[in-house]
Motif scaffolding. Structure first.
Motif, short mmCIF file in Angstrom:
data_model
loop_
_atom_site.label_atom_id
_atom_site.label_comp_id
_atom_site.label_asym_id
_atom_site.label_seq_id
_atom_site.Cartn_x
_atom_site.Cartn_y
_atom_site.Cartn_z
N ALA A 75 0.82 -1.21 0.00
CA ALA A 75 0.00 0.00 0.00
C ALA A 75 0.85 1.26 0.00
O ALA A 75 0.41 2.32 -0.46
CB ALA A 75 -0.93 0.00 1.21
N LEU B 214 2.28 7.52 4.03
CA LEU B 214 1.42 6.36 3.79
C LEU B 214 1.63 5.28 4.85
O LEU B 214 0.67 4.65 5.30
CB LEU B 214 1.70 5.79 2.39
CG LEU B 214 1.24 6.66 1.22
CD1 LEU B 214 1.78 6.12 -0.10
CD2 LEU B 214 -0.29 6.74 1.17
N THR C 263 -4.74 -1.00 -1.89
CA THR C 263 -5.24 0.17 -1.16
C THR C 263 -6.72 0.02 -0.84
O THR C 263 -7.18 0.41 0.25
CB THR C 263 -4.98 1.45 -1.97
OG1 THR C 263 -3.59 1.54 -2.27
CG2 THR C 263 -5.42 2.68 -1.19
N HIS D 234 -4.08 7.75 1.47
CA HIS D 234 -4.40 6.51 0.77
C HIS D 234 -5.65 6.69 -0.10
O HIS D 234 -5.70 6.19 -1.23
CB HIS D 234 -4.62 5.38 1.77
CG HIS D 234 -3.36 4.88 2.39
ND1 HIS D 234 -2.53 3.97 1.77
CD2 HIS D 234 -2.77 5.18 3.58
CE1 HIS D 234 -1.49 3.72 2.56
NE2 HIS D 234 -1.62 4.45 3.66
N HIS E 157 -5.74 6.26 -4.11
CA HIS E 157 -6.69 5.30 -4.70
C HIS E 157 -7.49 5.98 -5.81
O HIS E 157 -7.67 5.43 -6.90
CB HIS E 157 -7.61 4.77 -3.59
CG HIS E 157 -8.59 3.75 -4.07
ND1 HIS E 157 -9.84 4.08 -4.57
CD2 HIS E 157 -8.51 2.39 -4.13
CE1 HIS E 157 -10.48 2.98 -4.92
NE2 HIS E 157 -9.71 1.93 -4.66
#
Length: 304
Positions: free
Chosen positions: A185, A213, A267, A284, A288
């Motif tokens: 991720a 992140l 994600t 995130h 995405h």
């Protein structure tokens, strides 16, 4: 006109088969084939015939035993290395091979690889930090990683070690899977968006986003059992980026090829997890959205 390569002769049964003829699947198969008979299962017969003509892997032209999904041989152990969107088809193919066990080394969290498997079949998801990418010159292994397998896959682990992999059984495979999700991720979306190899994420200006992140995702994954503190989590992600510095992340390869990515399986999984009170994942969520926007604009956005 090229004469089509003949189908590979079927031995009574392969020790190992790889479902997935992408860069990582071919990289695994190339090394396993040096140690013993190994089958590669491609998406269809046409793709299998093309690969049987030879594929450069690590600078060497290799001719592997490749089969289409409709002509699979039997195998003792099956490793699944397809995109998560193709898991159901891969599971059906694996069952047709009458294996002793099926191991997913896919990204994300594959909870139900073979929901109808019987008690005689060992099924599980491991993790690998091996890397590989493909370009016009062939498949390029990039960065020596580690492959962790759940209990029950001791024989397969031994076969991997014999082929030169760093592989072992991990009793707490759920912990390892959460750590791999953290790594994926953090690294995959950034590499895809900035179109850089993994190692570049350790340098400005990408490093700030990479660490953000990690810090955002950590409380969510800790709530689900990840036993890493912030320092250890950052060290884990930085270590993988260093070990695979020259690798083009799978999501980057998909973006460059105009294919559907695994953003929803990486994600997206993180974003769907229940979060502790007061925890948010804005970075995130933004990544995405950005990756999905690029994906939907690609000519082959519906492909796998």
């Amino acid at each position: 006109m090229d004469t089509p390569a003949p189908a590979s002769p079927l031995p009574p049964r392969y020790p190992v088969a790889i479902i997935g003829a992408g860069a990582l699947g071919l990289s695994f198969a190339a090394r396993l084939a040096q140690a013993g008979n190994t089958a590669v299962i491609a998406r269809d017969g046409e793709r299998a015939r093309s690969l049987r003509r030879g594929i450069p892997v690590g600078g060497r032209l290799l001719r592997l035993d490749v089969f289409g999904a409709e002509e699979t041989p039997e195998a003792d152990w099956v490793i699944v290395l397809v995109k998560t969107g193709d898991t159901a088809a891969a599971a059906a193919t694996a069952m047709a091979m009458r294996p002793k066990g099926v191991l997913s080394l896919q990204n994300g969290l594959v909870e139900a690889l073979l929901p109808t498997a019987g008690p005689a079949l060992t099924v599980g998801q491991g993790v690998t930090t091996e890397g590989a990418y493909r370009d016009a010159h062939g498949v390029h292994p990039s960065g020596a990683g580690e492959t962790l397998l759940p209990p029950g896959f001791e024989t397969l682990a031994a076969l991997l070690v014999a082929a030169g992999f760093v592989a072992r059984i991990e009793p707490d495979i759920a912990q390892a899977r959460l750590a791999k999700l953290l790594v994926n991720a953090a690294i995959n979306p950034l590499a895809a968006l900035f179109r850089v190899p993994n190692g570049a994420l350790l340098n400005p200006p990408h490093r700030l986003l990479l660490d953000t992140l990690v810090r955002e995702a950590l409380p969510v994954l800790q709530a689900h059992g990840l036993a890493l503190d912030e320092a250890a989590a950052l060290a884990r992600v930085h270590g993988v980026a260093t070990a695979t510095a020259g690798n083009r992340a799978s999501m980057l390869q998909d973006i460059l090829a105009g294919r559907r990515t695994e953003i929803d399986a990486i994600t997206g999984v993180l974003l769907r997890m229940p979060t502790p009170a007061g925890v948010a994942l804005p970075t995130h969520q933004a990544l995405h959205t950005l990756v999905r926007t690029i994906e939907q604009a690609a000519p082959d956005s519906r492909g796998g």
